[in-house]
Design a protein around this motif. Structure first.
Motif, PDB file in Angstrom:
ATOM      1  N   LEU A  84       0.868  -1.168   0.000  1.00 25.03           N
ATOM      2  CA  LEU A  84       0.000   0.000   0.000  1.00 25.03           C
ATOM      3  C   LEU A  84       0.909   1.223   0.000  1.00 25.03           C
ATOM      4  N   CYS A  85       0.725   2.074  -0.984  1.00 29.90           N
ATOM      5  CA  CYS A  85       1.536   3.286  -1.076  1.00 29.90           C
ATOM      6  C   CYS A  85       0.598   4.484  -1.185  1.00 29.90           C
ATOM      7  N   VAL A  86       0.814   5.501  -0.345  1.00 33.85           N
ATOM      8  CA  VAL A  86      -0.026   6.705  -0.375  1.00 33.85           C
ATOM      9  C   VAL A  86       0.857   7.935  -0.564  1.00 33.85           C
ATOM     10  N   PRO A  87       0.335   8.922  -1.287  1.00 35.98           N
ATOM     11  CA  PRO A  87       1.116  10.140  -1.484  1.00 35.98           C
ATOM     12  C   PRO A  87       0.985  11.078  -0.283  1.00 35.98           C
ATOM     13  N   VAL A  88       2.033  11.822  -0.030  1.00 38.70           N
ATOM     14  CA  VAL A  88       1.992  12.912   0.938  1.00 38.70           C
ATOM     15  C   VAL A  88       1.884  14.158   0.063  1.00 38.70           C
ATOM     16  N   LEU A  89       0.734  14.836   0.156  1.00 37.09           N
ATOM     17  CA  LEU A  89       0.450  15.953  -0.748  1.00 37.09           C
ATOM     18  C   LEU A  89       0.540  17.301  -0.047  1.00 37.09           C
ATOM     19  N   GLY A  92      -1.574  20.102  -3.669  1.00 39.25           N
ATOM     20  CA  GLY A  92      -1.876  19.261  -4.813  1.00 39.25           C
ATOM     21  C   GLY A  92      -0.689  18.553  -5.438  1.00 39.25           C
ATOM     22  N   ALA A  93       0.491  18.744  -4.905  1.00 39.90           N
ATOM     23  CA  ALA A  93       1.696  18.096  -5.443  1.00 39.90           C
ATOM     24  C   ALA A  93       2.174  17.019  -4.473  1.00 39.90           C
ATOM     25  N   ALA A  94       2.664  15.918  -5.026  1.00 40.90           N
ATOM     26  CA  ALA A  94       3.230  14.848  -4.194  1.00 40.90           C
ATOM     27  C   ALA A  94       4.619  15.289  -3.746  1.00 40.90           C
ATOM     28  N   ILE A  95       4.788  15.431  -2.437  1.00 39.58           N
ATOM     29  CA  ILE A  95       6.095  15.836  -1.891  1.00 39.58           C
ATOM     30  C   ILE A  95       6.822  14.658  -1.259  1.00 39.58           C
ATOM     31  N   ALA A  96       6.058  13.586  -1.001  1.00 38.46           N
ATOM     32  CA  ALA A  96       6.643  12.388  -0.393  1.00 38.46           C
ATOM     33  C   ALA A  96       5.683  11.223  -0.608  1.00 38.46           C
ATOM     34  N   THR A  97       6.169  10.022  -0.299  1.00 45.00           N
ATOM     35  CA  THR A  97       5.306   8.844  -0.327  1.00 45.00           C
ATOM     36  C   THR A  97       5.490   8.064   0.964  1.00 45.00           C
ATOM     37  N   LEU A  98       4.423   7.423   1.371  1.00 49.43           N
ATOM     38  CA  LEU A  98       4.430   6.534   2.535  1.00 49.43           C
ATOM     39  C   LEU A  98       4.055   5.164   1.995  1.00 49.43           C
ATOM     40  N   ASN A  99       4.972   4.216   2.118  1.00 53.21           N
ATOM     41  CA  ASN A  99       4.809   2.895   1.531  1.00 53.21           C
ATOM     42  C   ASN A  99       4.852   1.836   2.635  1.00 53.21           C
ATOM     43  N   VAL A 100       3.778   1.042   2.746  1.00 51.86           N
ATOM     44  CA  VAL A 100       3.762  -0.051   3.726  1.00 51.86           C
ATOM     45  C   VAL A 100       3.596  -1.361   2.976  1.00 51.86           C
ATOM     46  N   MET A 116      -3.585   5.119   6.530  1.00 48.78           N
ATOM     47  CA  MET A 116      -2.316   5.604   5.974  1.00 48.78           C
ATOM     48  C   MET A 116      -2.476   6.965   5.287  1.00 48.78           C
ATOM     49  N   GLU A 117      -3.639   7.229   4.713  1.00 47.28           N
ATOM     50  CA  GLU A 117      -3.886   8.560   4.142  1.00 47.28           C
ATOM     51  C   GLU A 117      -3.934   9.611   5.250  1.00 47.28           C
ATOM     52  N   ALA A 118      -4.510   9.249   6.416  1.00 45.51           N
ATOM     53  CA  ALA A 118      -4.524  10.167   7.561  1.00 45.51           C
ATOM     54  C   ALA A 118      -3.105  10.402   8.073  1.00 45.51           C
ATOM     55  N   VAL A 119      -2.309   9.337   8.136  1.00 44.86           N
ATOM     56  CA  VAL A 119      -0.906   9.472   8.556  1.00 44.86           C
ATOM     57  C   VAL A 119      -0.155  10.353   7.551  1.00 44.86           C
ATOM     58  N   ALA A 120      -0.412  10.141   6.252  1.00 45.46           N
ATOM     59  CA  ALA A 120       0.241  10.951   5.214  1.00 45.46           C
ATOM     60  C   ALA A 120      -0.130  12.425   5.358  1.00 45.46           C
ATOM     61  N   SER A 121      -1.383  12.693   5.724  1.00 42.43           N
ATOM     62  CA  SER A 121      -1.805  14.081   5.953  1.00 42.43           C
ATOM     63  C   SER A 121      -1.035  14.702   7.111  1.00 42.43           C
ATOM     64  N   GLN A 122      -0.826  13.919   8.162  1.00 40.35           N
ATOM     65  CA  GLN A 122      -0.059  14.410   9.310  1.00 40.35           C
ATOM     66  C   GLN A 122       1.405  14.645   8.921  1.00 40.35           C
ATOM     67  N   ILE A 123       1.940  13.771   8.084  1.00 46.29           N
ATOM     68  CA  ILE A 123       3.307  13.957   7.599  1.00 46.29           C
ATOM     69  C   ILE A 123       3.384  15.249   6.791  1.00 46.29           C
ATOM     70  N   ALA A 124       2.360  15.516   5.957  1.00 50.80           N
ATOM     71  CA  ALA A 124       2.338  16.745   5.158  1.00 50.80           C
ATOM     72  C   ALA A 124       2.338  17.969   6.062  1.00 50.80           C
ATOM     73  N   VAL A 125       1.567  17.923   7.142  1.00 51.85           N
ATOM     74  CA  VAL A 125       1.530  19.041   8.094  1.00 51.85           C
ATOM     75  C   VAL A 125       2.908  19.213   8.736  1.00 51.85           C
ATOM     76  N   ALA A 126       3.528  18.117   9.124  1.00 46.70           N
ATOM     77  CA  ALA A 126       4.859  18.184   9.746  1.00 46.70           C
ATOM     78  C   ALA A 126       5.889  18.736   8.765  1.00 46.70           C
ATOM     79  N   VAL A 127       5.817  18.298   7.512  1.00 48.47           N
ATOM     80  CA  VAL A 127       6.756  18.794   6.490  1.00 48.47           C
ATOM     81  C   VAL A 127       6.546  20.286   6.275  1.00 48.47           C
ATOM     82  N   GLU A 128       5.285  20.711   6.202  1.00 43.85           N
ATOM     83  CA  GLU A 128       4.989  22.139   6.007  1.00 43.85           C
ATOM     84  C   GLU A 128       5.462  22.952   7.208  1.00 43.85           C
TER      85      GLU A 128
END
Length: 195
Positions: A84-89, A92-100, A116-128
């Motif tokens: 399962l791979c989800v984008p970290v957006l 609207g741009a993919a800045i990272a991927t989370l792959n399990v 994992m999409e919720a985790v990716a959203s949190q990663i996006a917030v942390a990156v920002e």
């Protein structure tokens, strides 16, 4: 990454940053790939499930990677069977991927995708937040440098003014002495009687 891996007991987990050319660079990992892939490993643009996720900016679930045309095994001895791979957006741009990954068939469901999409959203917030912090820090450093340079400039200007003031005081004393001597000489002539 270790926390996600332990919490959900995933076989392997990878987090990659996405470059402007669409390639991905491994930033963090836990589980099966430890010892096989090092931080900085580069996934070429458009290849594998990660490449698909970056290109389409959507999650990708494969519950049998042996039947998936997008799966690449990276030539490492890892027994992945589901991925399962989800984008970290961001914007609207993919800045990272989370792959399990799992070593079991049909290991993931819609709940896993949502989680994992919720985790990716949190990663996006942390990156920002990190980006904003770095911008603020950079601005602060530039501001400190500018203040230091202007302070130095003002100090030098002040020193020049003090030097000019000292020169003017010296010239003023010399003029006073000269005027005093001339006045005394004129007074001597005025005070003398003619023979």
């Amino acid at each position: 990454v270790d926390l996600i891996q332990r919490r959900f007991n995933y076989y392997g987990i990878l987090i990659c940053n996405v470059a402007s050319d669409g390639s991905a660079t491994l930033q963090a990992q836990a589980g099966a790939y430890k010892g096989h892939l090092k931080k900085g490993f580069r996934f070429p643009s458009g290849q594998g499930i990660t490449g698909w996720v970056i290109a389409h900016k959507r999650s990708y679930l494969s519950n049998d990677v042996s039947m998936d045309k997008n799966f690449t095994n990276l030539s490492v001895p890892v027994r992945t069977r589901s991925e399962l791979c989800v984008p970290v957006l961001r914007d609207g741009a993919a800045i990272a991927t989370l792959n399990v990954e799992s070593d079991s068939l049909a290991a993931f469901g819609t709940d896993d995708v949502a989680t994992m999409e919720a985790v990716a959203s949190q990663i996006a917030v942390a990156v920002e937040n990190r980006r904003l912090y770095q911008e603020a820090r950079s601005f602060s450093e530039k501001l400190q440098k500018a203040v230091f340079e202007k302070t130095l400039e003002l100090r030098r200007a002040h020193e020049r003014i003090v030097e000019q003031q000292q020169l003017l005081q010296k010239e003023n004393r010399a003029l006073k002495t000269l005027v005093t001597q001339e006045s005394a000489t004129k007074l001597d002539f005025v005070g003398q009687s003619a023979p």
